[in-house]
Design a protein around this motif. Structure first.
Motif, PDB file in Angstrom:
ATOM      1  N   LYS A 280       0.822  -1.220   0.000  1.00 15.48           N
ATOM      2  CA  LYS A 280       0.000   0.000   0.000  1.00 15.48           C
ATOM      3  C   LYS A 280       0.854   1.267   0.000  1.00 15.48           C
ATOM      4  N   ASN A 281       2.069   1.190  -0.521  1.00 17.82           N
ATOM      5  CA  ASN A 281       2.950   2.369  -0.571  1.00 17.82           C
ATOM      6  C   ASN A 281       2.712   3.154  -1.861  1.00 17.82           C
ATOM      7  N   PHE A 282       1.514   3.677  -2.023  1.00 15.73           N
ATOM      8  CA  PHE A 282       1.167   4.392  -3.237  1.00 15.73           C
ATOM      9  C   PHE A 282       2.034   5.638  -3.425  1.00 15.73           C
ATOM     10  N   THR A 283       2.118   6.459  -2.404  1.00 10.05           N
ATOM     11  CA  THR A 283       2.848   7.721  -2.512  1.00 10.05           C
ATOM     12  C   THR A 283       4.332   7.481  -2.721  1.00 10.05           C
ATOM     13  N   GLU A 284       4.922   6.583  -1.931  1.00  5.60           N
ATOM     14  CA  GLU A 284       6.364   6.329  -2.051  1.00  5.60           C
ATOM     15  C   GLU A 284       6.728   5.807  -3.433  1.00  5.60           C
ATOM     16  N   VAL A 285       5.943   4.860  -3.934  1.00  8.38           N
ATOM     17  CA  VAL A 285       6.221   4.294  -5.261  1.00  8.38           C
ATOM     18  C   VAL A 285       6.083   5.356  -6.342  1.00  8.38           C
ATOM     19  N   THR A 286       5.041   6.173  -6.250  1.00 10.93           N
ATOM     20  CA  THR A 286       4.834   7.214  -7.260  1.00 10.93           C
ATOM     21  C   THR A 286       5.975   8.230  -7.248  1.00 10.93           C
ATOM     22  N   LYS A 287       6.400   8.647  -6.074  1.00 18.66           N
ATOM     23  CA  LYS A 287       7.480   9.631  -5.991  1.00 18.66           C
ATOM     24  C   LYS A 287       8.806   9.063  -6.494  1.00 18.66           C
ATOM     25  N   ILE A 288       9.128   7.837  -6.116  1.00 14.39           N
ATOM     26  CA  ILE A 288      10.378   7.226  -6.579  1.00 14.39           C
ATOM     27  C   ILE A 288      10.366   7.054  -8.090  1.00 14.39           C
ATOM     28  N   ASN A 289       9.250   6.580  -8.624  1.00 11.69           N
ATOM     29  CA  ASN A 289       9.165   6.389 -10.071  1.00 11.69           C
ATOM     30  C   ASN A 289       9.251   7.713 -10.818  1.00 11.69           C
ATOM     31  N   MET A 290       8.644   8.754 -10.273  1.00 10.27           N
ATOM     32  CA  MET A 290       8.732  10.048 -10.935  1.00 10.27           C
ATOM     33  C   MET A 290      10.167  10.566 -10.938  1.00 10.27           C
ATOM     34  N   CYS A 291      10.888  10.359  -9.849  1.00 10.55           N
ATOM     35  CA  CYS A 291      12.294  10.777  -9.809  1.00 10.55           C
ATOM     36  C   CYS A 291      13.124  10.016 -10.846  1.00 10.55           C
ATOM     37  N   LEU A 292      12.913   8.707 -10.925  1.00 13.21           N
ATOM     38  CA  LEU A 292      13.665   7.902 -11.887  1.00 13.21           C
ATOM     39  C   LEU A 292      13.261   8.232 -13.323  1.00 13.21           C
ATOM     40  N   THR A 293      11.990   8.547 -13.521  1.00 12.39           N
ATOM     41  CA  THR A 293      11.539   8.959 -14.855  1.00 12.39           C
ATOM     42  C   THR A 293      12.171  10.283 -15.256  1.00 12.39           C
ATOM     43  N   SER A 294      12.218  11.224 -14.323  1.00 11.28           N
ATOM     44  CA  SER A 294      12.850  12.513 -14.596  1.00 11.28           C
ATOM     45  C   SER A 294      14.326  12.337 -14.934  1.00 11.28           C
ATOM     46  N   LEU A 295      14.990  11.442 -14.199  1.00  8.58           N
ATOM     47  CA  LEU A 295      16.391  11.155 -14.503  1.00  8.58           C
ATOM     48  C   LEU A 295      16.541  10.593 -15.905  1.00  8.58           C
ATOM     49  N   GLY A 296      15.668   9.657 -16.266  1.00  4.99           N
ATOM     50  CA  GLY A 296      15.720   9.096 -17.611  1.00  4.99           C
ATOM     51  C   GLY A 296      15.465  10.126 -18.692  1.00  4.99           C
ATOM     52  N   GLU A 337      -7.349   7.228  -3.696  1.00  3.35           N
ATOM     53  CA  GLU A 337      -7.128   7.235  -2.243  1.00  3.35           C
ATOM     54  C   GLU A 337      -7.219   8.639  -1.657  1.00  3.35           C
ATOM     55  N   CYS A 338      -6.611   9.610  -2.314  1.00  2.00           N
ATOM     56  CA  CYS A 338      -6.568  10.959  -1.742  1.00  2.00           C
ATOM     57  C   CYS A 338      -7.852  11.738  -1.983  1.00  2.00           C
ATOM     58  N   SER A 339      -8.723  11.288  -2.897  1.00  2.00           N
ATOM     59  CA  SER A 339      -9.964  12.015  -3.188  1.00  2.00           C
ATOM     60  C   SER A 339     -11.197  11.343  -2.592  1.00  2.00           C
ATOM     61  N   TYR A 340     -11.026  10.193  -1.961  1.00  2.00           N
ATOM     62  CA  TYR A 340     -12.158   9.490  -1.357  1.00  2.00           C
ATOM     63  C   TYR A 340     -12.879  10.406  -0.344  1.00  2.00           C
ATOM     64  N   ASP A 416      -3.333  11.554   2.996  1.00  2.00           N
ATOM     65  CA  ASP A 416      -3.764  10.410   3.788  1.00  2.00           C
ATOM     66  C   ASP A 416      -4.507   9.452   2.866  1.00  2.00           C
ATOM     67  N   TYR A 417      -4.360   8.167   3.087  1.00  2.00           N
ATOM     68  CA  TYR A 417      -5.080   7.171   2.294  1.00  2.00           C
ATOM     69  C   TYR A 417      -6.492   7.041   2.857  1.00  2.00           C
ATOM     70  N   ARG A 418      -7.376   7.882   2.373  1.00  3.47           N
ATOM     71  CA  ARG A 418      -8.701   7.992   2.960  1.00  3.47           C
ATOM     72  C   ARG A 418      -9.546   6.750   2.726  1.00  3.47           C
ATOM     73  N   ARG A 419      -9.432   6.157   1.558  1.00  2.00           N
ATOM     74  CA  ARG A 419     -10.238   4.964   1.291  1.00  2.00           C
ATOM     75  C   ARG A 419      -9.792   3.799   2.175  1.00  2.00           C
ATOM     76  N   LEU A 420      -8.462   3.600   2.288  1.00  7.71           N
ATOM     77  CA  LEU A 420      -7.964   2.526   3.137  1.00  7.71           C
ATOM     78  C   LEU A 420      -8.341   2.749   4.605  1.00  7.71           C
ATOM     79  N   ARG A 421      -8.288   4.014   5.038  1.00  2.00           N
ATOM     80  CA  ARG A 421      -8.654   4.314   6.421  1.00  2.00           C
ATOM     81  C   ARG A 421     -10.127   4.033   6.656  1.00  2.00           C
TER      82      ARG A 421
END
Length: 447
Positions: A280-296, A337-340, A416-421
């Protein structure tokens, strides 16, 4: 039928060299022609792309109801969507060969039949007359047939645009046919929950989804009667549309890079989906992937200016696909998750519309920044054509925009992960719907 159709029909079974000779003869007389039926073929491809995408995500928005109806676990229901990913990984290069060797007509008709047979098999599989043990295998079998159709239709827009449309309409045709797939995904997210909520019946859902697949198959089989237009719409058809598969891969390096990005993107999405489902690491995965995409993106802006660096450019494209394309479904889940408690279809639709608006603005901006090749001191490409453009500045600007957007997202996006909460504070129980006499699912909040 337009003049020359009979001549083209005679060419359908011939080799690529015969088609090239036919087109060369036309081009020698500088005779180019566009046909109204190109819009019919485009419509069929759009309908086919939309239908296939709807089949892909039929069950994802109603996974719980599907698992209950088919009497299987949610993991098995997830495989109804993941089978598309696996087929795409192993079948993409074969599809490229089919398109380049057997032609657009064969690919569209074959894809339409696979999509139609798969959709019908899914529907038949949930009828009451089918034994319980055979229901899920039949649905999965139909889904697999639809998955085999996907590469045949999703790779076809560029081929259709090149063969049937003049140069001033190719981008429009390609965009319409390609975006039909995205529209189909959007429709599936909207219509699947809607149909289930009104009918409470998976049979009706699969019957409705089989209708556009059947119509597309009929139109493709009956209406697409030519492999190539009798007279080419532009000079580029003569030189670029009939290359043998291996030679075409060598010449069309840009297309190969795009295919590599897609394959690695599909693979990355599959792996990320499994990881995020568990963590359930939605934010962490998205941020890491965006950083690696920007590097690419930044690396691509540099290496694209170097000569004879095809291997490095191909590797960068694979990197970009692995981390850039793959994060798309995770980012969509993060948006939910963030718009729930905003509905999933609403949040996904708003993100989709926002993305399309930004894409249009970026395309206009980058097109305006492109300069004639002669004015570009960094370009290593061959010159000689007045209409060749250098994309040096646009690529650098795009790299900067990607880096800026990534920095803003990483630094300022916290949610916050509103749907999961909400799910964590609710316990499911089964209640009886008196109006239907059947069981429905409801949530009761613990005091």
């Amino acid at each position: 039928m337009d003049d020359g159709s009979a001549e083209t029909e005679a060419l359908i079974g011939n080799s690529n060299e015969d088609v090239r000779s036919h087109l060369d003869g036309r081009n020698a007389a500088a005779e180019f022609k566009i046909y109204k039926r190109r819009w019919f073929i485009l419509f069929v491809l759009c309908l086919l792309n939309c239908s296939n995408a709807m089949s892909w995500l039929t069950f994802a928005p109603v996974a719980d109801q599907t698992a209950q109806y088919l009497q299987v676990s949610l993991n098995l229901v997830n495989w109804l969507s993941l089978v598309y990913v696996l087929v795409a990984i192993f079948f993409s290069l074969i599809t490229t060969w089919v398109l380049d060797t057997l032609g657009l007509r064969f690919s569209l008709i074959m894809g339409s039949w696979l999509n139609m047979l798969g959709s019908v098999l899914r529907y038949v599989g949930v009828l009451n007359c089918i034994p319980e043990w055979a229901v899920f295998p039949m649905v999965m079998g139909g889904q697999t047939l639809c998955a085999f159709a996907q590469p045949l239709v999703i790779f076809a827009p560029t081929k259709l645009a090149a063969l049937w449309f003049p140069d001033h309409q190719r981008a429009t045709a390609n965009t319409m046919a390609s975006m039909a797939n995205t529209v189909g995904l959007l429709f599936a997210n909207i219509f699947s929950p809607m149909i289930i909520s009104y009918t409470n019946n998976l049979v009706m859902l699969l019957f409705i989804y089989a209708i556009p697949a059947t119509i597309a198959c009929f139109l493709a089989t009956v209406g697409i009667r030519e492999r190539v237009p009798p007279t080419p719409p532009s000079a580029s058809v003569v030189t670029s549309s009939s290359e043998p598969f291996l030679q075409g891969v060598k010449l069309d390096f840009a297309g190969l890079c795009g295919a590599v990005s897609i394959v690695f993107g599909v693979l990355g999405a599959f792996l990320l989906g499994l990881y995020v489902d568990k963590t359930k690491n939605f934010t962490e995965v998205t941020k890491i992937n965006m950083c690696l995409t920007s590097l690419g993106c930044s690396v691509f802006a540099v290496v694209s200016q170097l000569s004879d660096q095809k291997i490095i450019i191909g590797a960068v494209c694979a990197w970009f696909g692995l981390f850039g394309y793959s994060v798309y479904p995770i980012a969509m889940e993060l948006g939910v998750e963030c718009s729930y408690p905003v509905g999933e279809a609403t949040s996904s639709g708003l993100i989709f519309v926002s993305g399309q608006i930004q894409a249009a603005l970026y395309m206009l901006l980058l097109q305006a920044l492109a300069k004639p090749m002669a004015d570009s001191p960094l370009s290593v490409c061959a010159t000689g054509a007045d209409d060749n453009l250098s994309w040096t500045v646009p690529v650098l600007v795009m790299a900067g925009l990607c880096a800026l957007g990534t920095c803003c997202f990483v630094g300022f996006f916290h949610t916050d992960y509103r749907r999961l909460r909400a799910e964590a504070t609710a316990s499911p129980k089964t209640v009886t719907d008196q109006s239907t006499g059947g069981d429905t699912w409801a949530n009761s909040t613990d005091a």
